[in-house]
Write a protein that holds these residues in place. Sequence first.
Motif, mmCIF file in Angstrom:
data_model
loop_
_atom_site.group_PDB
_atom_site.id
_atom_site.type_symbol
_atom_site.label_atom_id
_atom_site.label_comp_id
_atom_site.label_asym_id
_atom_site.label_seq_id
_atom_site.Cartn_x
_atom_site.Cartn_y
_atom_site.Cartn_z
ATOM 1 N N PHE B 136 0.824 -1.215 0.000
ATOM 2 C CA PHE B 136 0.000 0.000 0.000
ATOM 3 C C PHE B 136 0.847 1.249 0.000
ATOM 4 N N GLN B 137 0.414 2.226 -0.772
ATOM 5 C CA GLN B 137 1.083 3.517 -0.764
ATOM 6 C C GLN B 137 0.432 4.432 0.281
ATOM 7 N N TYR B 138 -0.881 4.438 0.290
ATOM 8 C CA TYR B 138 -1.637 5.217 1.275
ATOM 9 C C TYR B 138 -2.722 4.322 1.848
ATOM 10 N N HIS B 158 -2.561 1.805 -8.042
ATOM 11 C CA HIS B 158 -1.670 2.955 -8.160
ATOM 12 C C HIS B 158 -2.025 3.789 -9.396
ATOM 13 N N ASP B 159 -2.222 3.086 -10.542
ATOM 14 C CA ASP B 159 -2.503 3.791 -11.795
ATOM 15 C C ASP B 159 -3.818 4.565 -11.719
ATOM 16 N N MET B 160 -4.816 3.948 -11.067
ATOM 17 C CA MET B 160 -6.123 4.601 -10.985
ATOM 18 C C MET B 160 -6.029 5.868 -10.133
ATOM 19 N N ASN B 161 -5.215 5.785 -9.060
ATOM 20 C CA ASN B 161 -5.037 6.964 -8.211
ATOM 21 C C ASN B 161 -4.301 8.070 -8.976
ATOM 22 N N GLU B 162 -3.344 7.655 -9.805
ATOM 23 C CA GLU B 162 -2.650 8.634 -10.652
ATOM 24 C C GLU B 162 -3.657 9.325 -11.565
ATOM 25 N N ARG B 163 -4.501 8.503 -12.184
ATOM 26 C CA ARG B 163 -5.438 9.029 -13.172
ATOM 27 C C ARG B 163 -6.476 9.958 -12.543
ATOM 28 N N LEU B 164 -6.975 9.532 -11.354
ATOM 29 C CA LEU B 164 -8.066 10.294 -10.749
ATOM 30 C C LEU B 164 -7.572 11.456 -9.897
ATOM 31 N N PHE B 165 -6.458 11.228 -9.166
ATOM 32 C CA PHE B 165 -6.046 12.222 -8.180
ATOM 33 C C PHE B 165 -4.625 12.703 -8.411
ATOM 34 N N GLY B 167 -1.986 11.136 -8.281
ATOM 35 C CA GLY B 167 -1.024 10.465 -7.416
ATOM 36 C C GLY B 167 -1.045 10.953 -5.968
ATOM 37 N N GLU B 168 -1.928 11.896 -5.645
ATOM 38 C CA GLU B 168 -1.960 12.387 -4.259
ATOM 39 C C GLU B 168 -2.711 11.429 -3.341
ATOM 40 N N VAL B 187 -4.755 3.077 -1.214
ATOM 41 C CA VAL B 187 -4.184 3.199 -2.559
ATOM 42 C C VAL B 187 -2.977 2.285 -2.620
ATOM 43 N N MET B 188 -2.947 1.406 -3.600
ATOM 44 C CA MET B 188 -1.840 0.458 -3.702
ATOM 45 C C MET B 188 -0.604 1.123 -4.275
ATOM 46 N N GLN B 189 0.537 0.519 -3.953
ATOM 47 C CA GLN B 189 1.743 0.852 -4.709
ATOM 48 C C GLN B 189 1.617 0.137 -6.049
ATOM 49 N N PRO B 190 2.473 0.470 -7.019
ATOM 50 C CA PRO B 190 2.421 -0.303 -8.268
ATOM 51 C C PRO B 190 2.557 -1.789 -7.926
#
Lengths: 404, 437
Positions: B136-138, B158-165, B167-168, B187-190
């Motif tokens: 997990f990243q967060y 991870h990618d979805m969080n990048e796309r939506l937020f 990466g925050e 939020v997962m890590q890659p």
Amino acid sequence: MIAIGPTFRALLRNKVGALLLALQIALTMTVVVNAIHVISSRGDLMSRPSGLDEANQFYLTSTGYASNFNEALVVAEDLRQLRALPAVAGAIQTNATPLGSSGWSTGLSLSMDEQASGVGAAVYFVDETGLDTLGVKLIAGRNFRANEIGEREKNAIDWPSQIIVTEATAAGLFPDLSPAQVVGKSVYISSTSQTTIIGVIDRLQAPWNGWSGVERSMLIPQRTLFGSSRYFIRAQPGQLNQAMRAVQDHLDQHPQGRLIRNVRTMDETRARSYRDDQALQGVLWVTMTALVIITALGIIGMVSFNVNRRRKQIGTRRALGASRNDIIGYFMLENLLTTVVGLVLGSVSSILLNIWLVDTFNLPRIGWLYLPVAMLLLIVVGLLAVYGPARKAAAISPALATRQ
Amino acid sequence: MFSYYLRQSLISLKRNPILSLLMVMAIALGIAAAMTTITVNYLMSADPIPSKSDRLFYVQLDSWSADEPFLEPNQPPDQLTWRDATELMRAAKAERQSAMATSMMVIEPDVAQQKPFSASVRLAYSDFFPMFNVPFQYGQGWHSDADQSRQLVVVLSHDMNERLFGGENSVGQSLRMGGRLFQIVGVMQPWQPRPRFFDVTTGAFADMNDVYVPFLLKEALTLPNGGNNNCWKPLPDATFQAYLNSECISNQFWVELSDQQAVADYQRFLDNYVTEQKKLGRFPRPLNNHLSDVMSWMEKQQVVSDDAQIMMYMALMFLLVCLLNTVALLLAKFLGKTPEIALRRALGANRRQLMQQHVLETACIGIAGGVLGLVLTWLGLLGVERLYQGNLKDLTQLDLPLLGMGMLLALVAAILAGLYPTWRACAIAPAGQLKTQ
């Protein structure tokens, strides 16, 4: 005069060297035969027609997400307007496409009994314009009529009372009847719903190209209300790009609470579907070519070395009256003998490898034609490889060689 | 002595530069072909979760039709029915367990510039995250309470969080999916295990999912099936509930069991469960329930593709041809050197020393061939990756063990190829040789 006897006896003086070369040729032949076999059997798979007019067709997925998304209305309106676009020849709502690798299949059988013999067939939902839009040919019976197109809810379990099947499906159900005789026959879908075959089309592949029943599919006269569906569009001949642009522009301008994704041409779908097969073909071509080159270079190296070692003998033979052609002929014959031994061994090992491949990977068996073709190829390659060093040998001056 | 041999070897190699080059090229090409295909096979057959692959077990129950097995010969289905998946979860007899399924949901981002899009959804239980060591990243996975109470919680890739937020840290925010507001808990890590061992039903090297939500939401939100769905029995009526209660299979099930005793206990539990179900008229086939650990499940599901294996065997034969080629060339070369060898023997070098020198010579060829071969392997992998265009993603990367293996293979191959020629050349009686000169 070329003499096999002395040449053969001379070969025996370096048994191991000759044997190594023969083994190398045998293995090369084994790889070449089986690689060509795999390449061509994949080629056969890839060249099967899907039944569509692929060059002029594309599709996209339309998924409703808004809470007020009225699928029946939106789809009907979309199709009506798409069909009116000048570059578009036809547009239908469906659930899957040949080569698309995802879709539905269900069983067709002759009676309600669950154990009754039947066949599995892919399901495509279409309306009365389905045949034209897909580009399939009706070979018996009739097309659906506009008033026969029903609606299908998401978890529906019953099926309409008319279907159209492919010739392969008809043959699977009624092996002894011609397509015309199958028209009007009653069959069961999923062992539950009775339905009548009203038409037979020549060909329409199922979505899964690796499935043994890939030629079996059926057309179901229903509009789907699954929340998400595919629009399959046929462009006017040669106007695929214009049609794609026009359709996407139109749909973008009419969002209607749905989103459009996976816009893809049939050509692209075919390429994706067979990508692994095509890649394997590529890898095997490279392997095979490199292998033949290595073997040829090996022969050149060996013969060059032998020529150098035998300078004295060559000079002596030339001094005793052998012509240049005799010397060239000698090396050619020597190589031919080795190659033939290699090819005999190679034929056996090619067949053995093929038997193993058939057993382990369910590959088809090789056609006998591959063996003579590969033999001829390797004989020609061998002779070409020898020719250079043999000419050098023939150029050895008898006077100089014997004096050293 | 060594440096003298080395010098002699290099002189000898230089004397026939074309022949030497030919041998180096042959070994290099053979090594490249072999290593390219071995790399793909090695990465396909890699252990995706080495720290616990022997403690994770895939559950199969034979719920199929009495008339025919799911797969010949008498294989149980590769997935579970909704009913069995939820029953096994309720029993909770393993240390950790998670049923899984896939689905699709439309995400409507809050940002006006982003259009709605559809996301692939993995339905799972809270144990999914610790069981498969999900990084997990967060935040973290949802609490087990959320499983039963069907809370609208979501874990993003991870990618979805990048796309939506961008990466925050989006934990605590809400996300509109399928027309409902979900709360982001992690939020997962890659994370991209290769093979994607926990679900190979739609391809062992398929992409990972975009979002993860509690399994029972499938029922609560009547989410559509993703992946494969197979049925052998017609459904009684046209409702979603009828589908969930049917014999259709579209769910996967993993358990974590720490020792042999636990495995045996769980197997007994499964058999008892099926025996009980038989009394209700289900499970018409004889008992045939399986627990497979990660690696044996990968093997059963034939994660290493036939094509990759065919390629590898062809390439190994290619290497063999290259070696035979090298043996023949070395034999020719060393036999040509017999006068020199005889002379050195006559001058006092013993057979062993001469053999050492010639083995060193072949080792030089091997090293040169190996280095060149690894460069060609790298090119070969680039070529293969291009040919497969993404279908071999992450399966064409050389790592240190593979590089070492390639070098070793080249060295061993060259020395093996040189053994017989060396022996033949050095086995010559010096007197006879010298006399004929």
